[in-house]
Design a protein around this motif. Structure first.
Motif, PDB file in Angstrom:
ATOM      1  N   ILE A 246      11.080 111.106 -28.708  1.00  0.00           N
ATOM      2  CA  ILE A 246       9.645 110.977 -28.962  1.00  0.00           C
ATOM      3  C   ILE A 246       9.288 109.531 -29.255  1.00  0.00           C
ATOM      4  O   ILE A 246       8.260 109.031 -28.792  1.00  0.00           O
ATOM      5  CB  ILE A 246       9.213 111.916 -30.111  1.00  0.00           C
ATOM      6  CG1 ILE A 246       9.262 113.366 -29.637  1.00  0.00           C
ATOM      7  CG2 ILE A 246       7.824 111.556 -30.609  1.00  0.00           C
ATOM      8  CD1 ILE A 246       9.019 114.377 -30.725  1.00  0.00           C
ATOM      9  N   ALA A 247      10.146 108.830 -29.997  1.00  0.00           N
ATOM     10  CA  ALA A 247       9.878 107.425 -30.316  1.00  0.00           C
ATOM     11  C   ALA A 247       9.889 106.562 -29.061  1.00  0.00           C
ATOM     12  O   ALA A 247       9.111 105.614 -28.945  1.00  0.00           O
ATOM     13  CB  ALA A 247      10.908 106.917 -31.317  1.00  0.00           C
TER      14      ALA A 247
ATOM     15  N   LYS B 285       6.448 107.037 -26.879  1.00  0.00           N
ATOM     16  CA  LYS B 285       5.172 106.900 -27.590  1.00  0.00           C
ATOM     17  C   LYS B 285       4.133 106.238 -26.715  1.00  0.00           C
ATOM     18  O   LYS B 285       4.438 105.477 -25.812  1.00  0.00           O
ATOM     19  CB  LYS B 285       5.366 106.077 -28.859  1.00  0.00           C
ATOM     20  CG  LYS B 285       5.932 106.866 -29.990  1.00  0.00           C
ATOM     21  CD  LYS B 285       5.356 106.395 -31.267  1.00  0.00           C
ATOM     22  CE  LYS B 285       5.883 107.323 -32.321  1.00  0.00           C
ATOM     23  NZ  LYS B 285       5.121 107.424 -33.438  1.00  0.00           N
TER      24      LYS B 285
END
Length: 151
Positions: free
Chosen positions: A42-43, A46
């Motif tokens: 997810i990071a 982004k």
């Protein structure tokens, strides 16, 4: 009530928990690793920060007065095709974008040609939503929201 069955149940439950502890621990460890992997994925994916470019610089508009630039472009294209520009109103949009409500009317072919010319011309403008409906006098009316990007 007799206490002996309750004590046997508690004893069997504790022995079962002790025997299942290694498998439970490994399952919790795998769950923690999977959650860490998901968080790192997810990071990585982004949404870009607002200071990064949305489009190439040659496709964006200078941020001086984008609404006036859009109005001038639409009026120039409409005048060449014989289309009446009824309204061009600014609309609230997120930071690197500019949105304008547009309403034009005229002959069907001319209005559709205008919409095509608006989307093909540079800097880039796209209709977020649009609607074509019959107007009085045999023409059509195009109303919609144009979206463009600022530098």
């Amino acid at each position: 009530m007799n206490r002996r069955p309750i004590l046997w149940g508690v004893l069997i439950g504790l022995v079962s928990a002790a025997l299942l502890a290694p498998w439970t621990g490994s399952a919790l460890g795998r769950l923690a690793k999977a959650r860490a992997g998901l968080a790192s994925a997810i990071a990585v994916t982004k949404v870009p920060a607002s200071d990064t470019a949305v489009l190439k610089p040659d496709l964006t508009m200078a941020g001086v007065d984008a609404t006036a630039a859009i109005r001038g472009r639409v009026e120039r294209l409409a005048h060449g095709g014989g289309v009446l520009v009824e309204t061009v109103l600014p609309t609230a949009a997120p930071a690197p974008l500019v949105m304008v409500q547009l309403r034009v009317s005229g002959p069907e072919k001319a209005v559709l040609a205008l919409a095509d010319a608006i989307e093909r011309d540079r800097p880039l403008l796209r209709f977020r939503s649009w609607r074509v409906e019959a107007a009085e006098g045999g023409g059509v009316r195009l109303s919609g929201v144009l979206v463009g990007a600022l530098r």
